[in-house]
Design a protein around this motif. Structure first.
Motif, short mmCIF file in Angstrom:
data_model
loop_
_atom_site.label_atom_id
_atom_site.label_comp_id
_atom_site.label_asym_id
_atom_site.label_seq_id
_atom_site.Cartn_x
_atom_site.Cartn_y
_atom_site.Cartn_z
N GLY A 167 0.66 -1.42 0.03
CA GLY A 167 -0.13 0.10 -0.11
C GLY A 167 0.67 1.32 0.04
O GLY A 167 0.15 2.36 -0.19
N LEU A 168 2.20 1.22 0.13
CA LEU A 168 3.01 2.28 0.16
C LEU A 168 2.95 3.09 -1.25
O LEU A 168 3.28 2.29 -2.09
CB LEU A 168 4.43 1.86 0.52
N THR A 169 2.90 4.18 -1.21
CA THR A 169 2.88 4.95 -2.55
C THR A 169 3.18 6.53 -1.98
O THR A 169 3.44 6.87 -1.02
CB THR A 169 1.43 4.98 -3.31
N ASP A 170 3.17 7.22 -3.10
CA ASP A 170 3.12 8.65 -2.98
C ASP A 170 2.54 9.31 -1.66
O ASP A 170 1.19 9.03 -1.69
CB ASP A 170 2.65 9.28 -4.04
N SER A 171 3.20 10.02 -0.76
CA SER A 171 2.44 10.39 0.40
C SER A 171 1.23 11.27 0.18
O SER A 171 0.59 11.33 1.15
CB SER A 171 3.68 11.13 1.28
N LYS A 172 1.22 11.86 -0.99
CA LYS A 172 0.07 12.62 -1.16
C LYS A 172 -1.21 11.94 -1.38
O LYS A 172 -2.30 12.60 -1.20
CB LYS A 172 0.21 13.83 -2.33
N LYS A 173 -1.19 10.55 -1.76
CA LYS A 173 -2.22 9.72 -2.03
C LYS A 173 -2.66 9.11 -0.61
O LYS A 173 -3.55 8.16 -0.67
CB LYS A 173 -2.02 8.87 -3.00
N LEU A 174 -2.07 9.16 0.49
CA LEU A 174 -2.27 8.31 1.51
C LEU A 174 -2.81 9.49 2.74
O LEU A 174 -2.59 10.63 2.49
CB LEU A 174 -1.07 7.86 2.27
N ARG A 183 0.12 7.56 6.56
CA ARG A 183 1.49 8.10 6.63
C ARG A 183 2.14 7.89 7.94
O ARG A 183 3.27 7.67 7.82
CB ARG A 183 1.42 9.92 6.19
N GLU A 184 1.53 8.01 8.99
CA GLU A 184 2.06 8.00 10.19
C GLU A 184 2.39 6.31 10.57
O GLU A 184 3.48 6.06 11.02
CB GLU A 184 0.95 8.13 11.64
N ASP A 188 7.69 8.96 -6.89
CA ASP A 188 7.07 8.38 -5.61
C ASP A 188 6.23 7.50 -6.06
O ASP A 188 5.40 6.77 -5.15
CB ASP A 188 6.71 9.82 -4.76
N SER A 189 5.58 7.39 -7.18
CA SER A 189 4.51 6.41 -7.60
C SER A 189 5.18 5.02 -8.37
O SER A 189 4.35 4.27 -8.57
CB SER A 189 3.43 7.08 -8.63
N LYS A 190 6.57 5.22 -8.56
CA LYS A 190 7.05 4.11 -9.54
C LYS A 190 8.38 3.47 -8.45
O LYS A 190 8.45 2.12 -8.39
CB LYS A 190 7.84 4.71 -10.55
N SER A 191 8.84 4.08 -7.74
CA SER A 191 9.80 3.62 -6.66
C SER A 191 9.49 3.20 -5.19
O SER A 191 9.15 4.32 -4.85
CB SER A 191 11.12 4.35 -6.98
N ALA A 192 9.60 2.01 -4.61
CA ALA A 192 9.29 2.08 -3.31
C ALA A 192 10.09 2.85 -2.54
O ALA A 192 9.57 3.44 -1.46
CB ALA A 192 9.27 0.48 -2.90
N ILE A 210 11.40 5.60 -3.19
CA ILE A 210 11.46 7.27 -3.44
C ILE A 210 9.89 7.31 -2.45
O ILE A 210 9.67 8.39 -1.90
CB ILE A 210 11.12 7.58 -4.77
N ALA A 211 9.16 6.60 -2.71
CA ALA A 211 7.52 6.77 -2.05
C ALA A 211 7.99 6.49 -0.41
O ALA A 211 7.32 7.50 0.25
CB ALA A 211 6.97 5.26 -2.25
N ALA A 212 8.77 5.81 -0.07
CA ALA A 212 9.20 5.64 1.55
C ALA A 212 9.82 7.13 1.79
O ALA A 212 9.30 7.68 2.84
CB ALA A 212 10.03 4.79 1.78
N ALA A 213 10.80 7.82 0.88
CA ALA A 213 11.31 8.94 1.41
C ALA A 213 10.06 10.13 1.37
O ALA A 213 10.19 11.00 2.16
CB ALA A 213 12.31 9.24 0.49
N SER A 214 9.19 9.77 0.29
CA SER A 214 8.22 10.91 0.57
C SER A 214 7.42 11.06 1.56
O SER A 214 7.02 12.04 2.10
CB SER A 214 7.34 10.95 -0.90
N VAL A 215 7.07 9.76 2.24
CA VAL A 215 6.29 9.87 3.47
C VAL A 215 7.20 10.35 4.75
O VAL A 215 6.54 11.11 5.42
CB VAL A 215 6.10 8.23 3.71
N VAL A 216 8.38 9.75 4.54
CA VAL A 216 9.28 10.43 5.73
C VAL A 216 9.35 11.90 5.80
O VAL A 216 9.42 12.47 6.71
CB VAL A 216 10.72 9.65 5.84
#
Length: 256
Positions: free
Chosen positions: A105-112, A117-118, A187-191, A193-199
């Motif tokens: 379920g991890l993805t771009d933080s804006k979609k969470l 996110r927490e 952030d929608s292609k790389s896990a 980068i998605a993790a970095a966007s959340v952090v």
């Protein structure tokens, strides 16, 4: 076999508990002819299907970023948040995910959602190598937001515990002596980068909530520094704080 003396409420509680019921129990349940039980099973099957898709999506994202380097490489995903706000820093994160960590379920933080996110933030912070970098409003005003974002990203890489072998970055390249791949909408292609966007998002939002305690009129806890109506009205009344970006047009026109 599941006895009919077991209530539908009890079955629901067990079916959707944190610990997944056994396949044998599920198979027995499918023989229960009660409509309420069958409706629960439909919901359960949909939930399982959704979780399977999320797991597969996460694995596909991990596999995709591996195509840019050798299989054993330590890959750091890098992303930033906070380019658009009128106040506060731009914040970047660099994350090296363990091979064994799965985050369905991890993805771009804006979609969470904020809660999602927490939850992801806690899982990533507990298991991954995480670096954080920021650039202050003063730096943003001095070198512009694009260059400040790059500076924050480089600082994030520098604070990692381990030197990465390859960087995957959301739509940017950095002047670092490390092989790297910029990805548009990374952030929608790389896990990673998605993790970095959340952090980065959770880190910056938390910081802006602390700023709210010092400057409550601007409601930084609600707007994270973006130019909402309440924020602009506070600028009109109070003028800019030391945390405001004076090179940004809405702040310039409201200088005290």
């Amino acid at each position: 076999m599941v006895r009919k003396s077991v209530s539908i409420a009890q079955i629901k509680s067990h079916l959707f508990a944190e610990n997944r019921p056994s396949d044998d129990w599920i198979n027995e349940l499918r023989a229960d002819e009660r409509k309420g039980v069958q409706h629960l099973l439909v919901r359960y099957d949909r939930m399982c299907e959704r979780e399977f898709r999320q797991i597969q999506q996460f694995r596909d994202m991990r596999a995709y970023e591996k195509t840019f380097s050798v299989p054993s490489a330590q890959i750091a995903g890098i992303d930033e948040v906070g380019r658009g706000p009128l106040a506060g820093p731009v914040t970047a994160a660099a994350v090296i995910l363990p091979v064994s960590l799965e985050l369905p379920g991890l993805t771009d933080s804006k979609k969470l959602t904020a809660d999602q996110r927490e939850q992801f933030y806690e899982a990533i912070a507990a298991a991954a190598d995480v670096g954080i970098g920021t650039a202050t409003p003063e730096e943003i005003d001095e070198i512009n937001i694009y260059q400040a974002s790059r500076r924050a990203m480089m600082r994030a890489v520098e604070t990692l515990a381990n030197r990465p072998d390859h960087l995957v970055i959301d739509a940017m390249e950095l002047p670092l002596d490390i092989p790297q791949t910029p990805l548009i909408k990374g952030d929608s292609k790389s896990a990673s980068i998605a993790a970095a966007s959340v952090v980065a998002k959770v880190t910056r939002d938390t910081y802006m909530k602390t700023l709210h305690e010092h400057y409550p009129a601007y409601r930084f806890n609600e707007n994270a520094g973006y130019g909402t109506k309440a924020h602009l009205e506070a600028l009109d009344r109070e003028g800019p704080t030391p945390e405001h970006r004076r090179s940004f047009q809405p702040v310039i026109t409201r200088e005290a």
